[in-house]
Scaffold this motif. Structure first.
Motif, PDB file in Angstrom:
ATOM      1  N   LEU A 160      58.040  36.693   6.937  1.00  0.00           N
ATOM      2  CA  LEU A 160      57.805  38.134   6.852  1.00  0.00           C
ATOM      3  C   LEU A 160      56.308  38.403   6.774  1.00  0.00           C
ATOM      4  O   LEU A 160      55.637  37.965   5.846  1.00  0.00           O
ATOM      5  N   LEU A 161      55.798  39.136   7.775  1.00  0.00           N
ATOM      6  CA  LEU A 161      54.374  39.424   7.855  1.00  0.00           C
ATOM      7  C   LEU A 161      54.102  40.876   7.464  1.00  0.00           C
ATOM      8  O   LEU A 161      54.760  41.786   7.978  1.00  0.00           O
ATOM      9  N   PRO A 162      53.136  41.143   6.585  1.00  0.00           N
ATOM     10  CA  PRO A 162      52.755  42.543   6.308  1.00  0.00           C
ATOM     11  C   PRO A 162      52.208  43.191   7.577  1.00  0.00           C
ATOM     12  O   PRO A 162      51.342  42.623   8.239  1.00  0.00           O
ATOM     13  N   LEU A 163      52.721  44.366   7.908  1.00  0.00           N
ATOM     14  CA  LEU A 163      52.245  45.043   9.115  1.00  0.00           C
ATOM     15  C   LEU A 163      52.113  46.546   8.867  1.00  0.00           C
ATOM     16  O   LEU A 163      51.017  47.068   8.722  1.00  0.00           O
ATOM     17  N   GLY A 164      53.243  47.257   8.812  1.00  0.00           N
ATOM     18  CA  GLY A 164      53.179  48.699   8.592  1.00  0.00           C
ATOM     19  C   GLY A 164      52.489  49.058   7.291  1.00  0.00           C
ATOM     20  O   GLY A 164      51.770  50.068   7.210  1.00  0.00           O
ATOM     21  N   VAL A 215      52.907  49.229  15.680  1.00  0.00           N
ATOM     22  CA  VAL A 215      53.829  48.810  14.622  1.00  0.00           C
ATOM     23  C   VAL A 215      55.274  49.075  15.022  1.00  0.00           C
ATOM     24  O   VAL A 215      56.172  48.264  14.761  1.00  0.00           O
ATOM     25  N   LEU A 216      55.522  50.210  15.660  1.00  0.00           N
ATOM     26  CA  LEU A 216      56.873  50.529  16.103  1.00  0.00           C
ATOM     27  C   LEU A 216      57.381  49.497  17.101  1.00  0.00           C
ATOM     28  O   LEU A 216      58.509  48.991  16.980  1.00  0.00           O
ATOM     29  N   VAL A 217      56.559  49.137  18.087  1.00  0.00           N
ATOM     30  CA  VAL A 217      56.970  48.141  19.084  1.00  0.00           C
ATOM     31  C   VAL A 217      57.218  46.796  18.414  1.00  0.00           C
ATOM     32  O   VAL A 217      58.232  46.130  18.677  1.00  0.00           O
ATOM     33  N   ALA A 218      56.305  46.387  17.528  1.00  0.00           N
ATOM     34  CA  ALA A 218      56.466  45.106  16.841  1.00  0.00           C
ATOM     35  C   ALA A 218      57.724  45.092  15.984  1.00  0.00           C
ATOM     36  O   ALA A 218      58.448  44.082  15.934  1.00  0.00           O
ATOM     37  N   GLY A 219      58.007  46.191  15.324  1.00  0.00           N
ATOM     38  CA  GLY A 219      59.210  46.259  14.506  1.00  0.00           C
ATOM     39  C   GLY A 219      60.477  46.149  15.328  1.00  0.00           C
ATOM     40  O   GLY A 219      61.417  45.431  14.952  1.00  0.00           O
ATOM     41  N   LEU A 220      60.517  46.839  16.454  1.00  0.00           N
ATOM     42  CA  LEU A 220      61.703  46.772  17.311  1.00  0.00           C
ATOM     43  C   LEU A 220      61.895  45.366  17.879  1.00  0.00           C
ATOM     44  O   LEU A 220      63.023  44.852  17.917  1.00  0.00           O
ATOM     45  N   VAL A 221      60.802  44.738  18.305  1.00  0.00           N
ATOM     46  CA  VAL A 221      60.901  43.382  18.853  1.00  0.00           C
ATOM     47  C   VAL A 221      61.335  42.400  17.773  1.00  0.00           C
ATOM     48  O   VAL A 221      62.189  41.530  18.003  1.00  0.00           O
ATOM     49  N   SER A 232      57.229  47.910   7.091  1.00  0.00           N
ATOM     50  CA  SER A 232      56.149  47.560   6.176  1.00  0.00           C
ATOM     51  C   SER A 232      55.858  46.064   6.252  1.00  0.00           C
ATOM     52  O   SER A 232      54.703  45.635   6.171  1.00  0.00           O
ATOM     53  N   VAL A 233      56.887  45.257   6.407  1.00  0.00           N
ATOM     54  CA  VAL A 233      56.743  43.863   6.803  1.00  0.00           C
ATOM     55  C   VAL A 233      57.640  43.649   8.016  1.00  0.00           C
ATOM     56  O   VAL A 233      58.661  44.326   8.160  1.00  0.00           O
ATOM     57  N   VAL A 234      57.259  42.733   8.884  1.00  0.00           N
ATOM     58  CA  VAL A 234      58.075  42.451  10.074  1.00  0.00           C
ATOM     59  C   VAL A 234      58.450  40.976  10.069  1.00  0.00           C
ATOM     60  O   VAL A 234      57.650  40.126   9.694  1.00  0.00           O
ATOM     61  N   PRO A 235      59.667  40.653  10.492  1.00  0.00           N
ATOM     62  CA  PRO A 235      60.151  39.273  10.414  1.00  0.00           C
ATOM     63  C   PRO A 235      59.929  38.500  11.709  1.00  0.00           C
ATOM     64  O   PRO A 235      59.977  39.049  12.802  1.00  0.00           O
ATOM     65  N   LEU A 236      59.687  37.217  11.529  1.00  0.00           N
ATOM     66  CA  LEU A 236      59.695  36.271  12.633  1.00  0.00           C
ATOM     67  C   LEU A 236      60.659  35.150  12.283  1.00  0.00           C
ATOM     68  O   LEU A 236      60.524  34.536  11.225  1.00  0.00           O
ATOM     69  N   VAL A 277      46.002  43.693  16.349  1.00  0.00           N
ATOM     70  CA  VAL A 277      45.590  45.058  16.661  1.00  0.00           C
ATOM     71  C   VAL A 277      45.470  45.880  15.383  1.00  0.00           C
ATOM     72  O   VAL A 277      44.494  46.617  15.189  1.00  0.00           O
ATOM     73  N   VAL A 278      46.461  45.771  14.503  1.00  0.00           N
ATOM     74  CA  VAL A 278      46.445  46.543  13.258  1.00  0.00           C
ATOM     75  C   VAL A 278      45.274  46.119  12.376  1.00  0.00           C
ATOM     76  O   VAL A 278      44.577  46.969  11.797  1.00  0.00           O
ATOM     77  N   VAL A 279      45.034  44.820  12.270  1.00  0.00           N
ATOM     78  CA  VAL A 279      43.907  44.345  11.464  1.00  0.00           C
ATOM     79  C   VAL A 279      42.590  44.828  12.067  1.00  0.00           C
ATOM     80  O   VAL A 279      41.677  45.270  11.343  1.00  0.00           O
ATOM     81  N   GLY A 280      42.459  44.765  13.391  1.00  0.00           N
ATOM     82  CA  GLY A 280      41.252  45.265  14.041  1.00  0.00           C
ATOM     83  C   GLY A 280      41.053  46.748  13.805  1.00  0.00           C
ATOM     84  O   GLY A 280      39.926  47.205  13.539  1.00  0.00           O
ATOM     85  N   TRP A 281      42.148  47.506  13.891  1.00  0.00           N
ATOM     86  CA  TRP A 281      42.070  48.946  13.609  1.00  0.00           C
ATOM     87  C   TRP A 281      41.633  49.189  12.168  1.00  0.00           C
ATOM     88  O   TRP A 281      40.797  50.061  11.894  1.00  0.00           O
TER      89      TRP A 281
END
Length: 684
Positions: free
Chosen positions: A159-163, A318-324, A405-409, A436-440
């Motif tokens: 689980l990676l922190p993202l959103g 984040v939306l695309v990453a969450g759906l994938v 808020s976190v996304v799974p792999l 991308v999120v970290v860069g933003w």
């Protein structure tokens, strides 16, 4: 080598006879095998990520720590509570000037326990609740993907922190993690509900003797019921959550207990509020016409948050990453067995029971939160937003980001060729989204200077970066204490004028001057005094827009009013001005305060910018029977009869409006117009 479990492809066959493992990325394969060989790696990675996220948010919030002028308004009420005057802004007037009831009492109770200065109590509480909110968001999403001990999800995953990174790096989120306002409490309430309801969705249903609910379910019902006390508009969210709890499969006794648990505190307080304040909601809701509609202003307010930070970019990523990620996990997880049901497909009762059983599920809970996010966003946009940059949109942003808020792999050996193909898509997409999120986040952090050289200005839409505004006008990098606001224009001059006045007066800011006040003093003895005899307890009244800093730097025996209606009932009960600044689109002229206080009979010491005729007309307008009833409801003796009258008439009082122009109000009430004074009496 990882073992092949029963039921997996190739189980029961010798290793030599099994088909070769699908060829995925060698790097990904080595990483997933190593993680799978260490079953505690994923929990350690998650908890490490949670600690880092909370630490980064705390550091960012601490870097931008402050107490807003509106946050000081809350503390004035707390001061009156401590002094024994009740939950009021001015002693002797039952006015609820704080939007969040629960925040007021949390600050009060915490102060009673720790005894620290009120500004520091509010700061510590706000920061703590904000950090808890972020932690609950991540934990709730972990439950959504991984399940609980009662209902674990299939297959190991990372689980990676993202959103949550998007939220904690958003400058307004950091600003209002302190500020002395209830934003931290709001998102904490949302985060706790998210974590609790995700666990509720996974846990088996339990009822105890007499239909009593399990502790977790009862806690969720109780916390959901507190929503309207956190902020009135959270009643919309509370209704959705409580309907979710009520619609699940349960006995009537169990449902009855949930209703009692959820409804007792808010219903009892609502009855008390209506009987005490003579309103069904805080005065701030009347002042801002919370049921009004200003879609165009709301759209401007929304764009004011999205545009400066290019916020649509990380939200889309984040939306695309969450759906994938969700697609990858669902493809990787084994299919859940069908529990079946006793009834046939044609049995309507059995079908209803199956439907109610499905309510208590992860997808339904997640969808419910997204529905609440849409409702809250629509509500904020409809009422026109706010004048503080980003503030009232933060709960909506937080709600939208909860499921990602976190996304799974998925990690561990691939379960087949399809699973390997899924991973070849999911790993680069999520990794790219994270970069991308970290860069933003880095770009936003670099671009936002917390102490700019140029003063912040109010936009054409009336929106302002409130923290930056007060930094510039007080000269303090972190305006935390009421004392810091003494450096705001007019404040030191006001404190000096009030402290040296011995006769009693109304203090009015001189238009166009930054350090002058007009002191409209009594030109006659107060009741019971002889000529030239000074009163022991002179009546002093201050009128100023910046209500918090003014009231916190003056004693409690000085009445403080504003012109927009947060602490002034008459101002709150005027109509909104067209194209006025959101949150400040009401204005009650100073003449009403002069008439209400009765400070002078012959206004020989009026400032020249005050029209005597307006004061005379306001004195007549105040005799309007409906207006007198309104004033008596919050300032008259609080007898049992008065409580009952307030309770019965609370909604009528909330809808009552007066005209801010005294002459028009005299005409509206059908009262005789006072004789016009042709020659102006003022001497200053």
């Amino acid at each position: 080598m990882s073992e092949v479990t029963a039921g997996s492809p190739g189980a029961g066959r010798p290793a030599a006879d099994r088909p070769p493992a699908p060829v995925a990325s060698r790097t990904t394969e080595r990483i997933t095998e190593r993680i799978a060989e260490r079953p505690r790696a994923e929990p350690a990675a998650f908890w490490g990520g949670l600690v880092v996220v909370v630490a980064v948010f705390l550091a960012g919030a601490w870097q931008r720590r402050w107490i807003a002028d509106d946050g000081l308004i809350v503390l004035r009420t707390v001061r009156n509570l401590i002094a024994g005057n009740g939950p009021v802004f001015n002693a002797g007037e039952r006015v609820e000037s704080n939007t969040s009831t629960l925040w007021t009492y949390l600050v009060y109770l915490t102060h009673e326990v720790v005894g620290y200065r009120l500004e520091l109590v509010a700061l510590g509480l706000a920061l703590t609740l904000s950090m808890v909110a972020v932690a609950c968001a991540m934990l709730g999403t972990r439950v959504m993907y991984r399940g609980t001990r009662h209902a674990p999800a299939g297959g190991p995953m990372l689980l990676l922190p993202l959103g949550v990174v998007v939220y904690i790096m958003l400058p307004p989120a950091r600003d209002f993690a302190s500020s002395g306002l209830e934003t931290g409490l709001v998102i904490c309430w949302i985060g706790v509900m998210w974590l609790g309801l995700q666990r509720w969705a996974r846990a088996p249903h339990r009822e105890y003797r007499f239909g009593l609910p399990a502790v977790g379910t009862a806690a969720m019902a109780f916390i959901a019921g507190l929503g309207p006390l956190v902020r009135p508009e959270l009643a919309l969210a509370a209704v959705v959550f409580l309907v979710l709890l009520a619609a699940s499969r349960q006995s009537w006794r169990h449902l009855g207990w949930l209703v009692v648990i959820a409804g007792t505190v808010p219903v009892v307080y609502q009855i008390w509020r209506m009987s005490y304040y003579a309103l069904p909601y805080p005065l701030t809701a009347v002042a801002k016409d919370a049921g009004g509609s200003k879609w165009d202003k709301g759209a401007q307010y929304l764009w004011d948050l999205l545009s400066p930070y290019v916020l649509l970019l990380p939200l889309a990523v984040v939306l695309v990453a969450g759906l994938v990620s969700l697609w990858a996990v669902r493809r990787s997880a084994p299919a859940a067995p069908d529990s079946g049901d006793a009834g046939g497909d044609d049995d309507e009762v059995g079908g209803l029971l199956r439907l109610r059983s499905r309510v208590r599920s992860t997808p339904v809970v997640t969808i419910a939160f997204l529905v609440v996010a849409v409702i809250m966003l629509a509500y904020v946009t409809r009422v026109g937003g706010d004048f503080m940059h980003g503030r009232v949109l933060l709960p909506s942003v937080f709600l939208f980001l909860l499921p990602v808020s976190v996304v799974p792999l998925p990690v561990g050996p691939a379960r087949g060729a399809d699973d390997a193909r899924v991973r070849r898509v999911a790993v680069p997409v999520v990794a790219g989204a994270w970069l991308v999120v970290v860069g933003w986040a880095v770009a936003v952090e670099v671009a936002q200077d917390p102490f700019r050289d140029e003063p912040e200005t109010i936009t054409a839409a009336g929106i302002v970066d409130e923290r930056q505004y007060y930094i510039q006008r007080t000269g303090h990098r972190h305006p935390l204490l009421a004392d810091d606001y003494l450096d705001f224009p007019r404040m030191r001059a006001l404190v000096r004028e009030v402290s040296t006045n011995r006769t009693g007066a109304v203090f009015l800011p001189v238009p166009g001057f930054q350090d002058r006040w007009d002191v409209v003093a009594y030109d006659r003895p107060m009741p019971g005094l002889q000529p030239f005899e000074l009163p022991d307890d002179p009546i002093k009244t201050v009128v100023f827009l910046n209500l918090g800093m003014t009231s916190m730097n003056l004693p409690l025996d000085v009445d403080v009013y504003d012109t927009v209606g947060l602490a002034s009932p008459l101002a709150a009960h005027t109509d909104r001005m067209e194209d006025g600044r959101i949150g400040h689109d009401k204005f009650l002229p100073y003449d009403w305060v002069l008439a209400r206080t009765g400070v002078v009979e012959d206004p020989v010491n009026f400032p020249r910018w005050i029209d005597v005729n307006w004061v005379n007309q306001a004195e007549v307008a105040l005799t309007c029977p409906a207006t007198e009833a309104l004033i008596d409801s919050y300032s008259g003796p609080l007898t049992l009869e008065k409580r009952w009258s307030n309770l019965v008439n609370a909604f009528s009082f909330a809808e009552y409006r007066i005209n801010r122009i005294p002459a028009y109000e005299v005409q509206r009430c059908g009262l005789p117009m006072p004789e016009k004074v042709e020659k102006y009496q003022g001497t200053r």
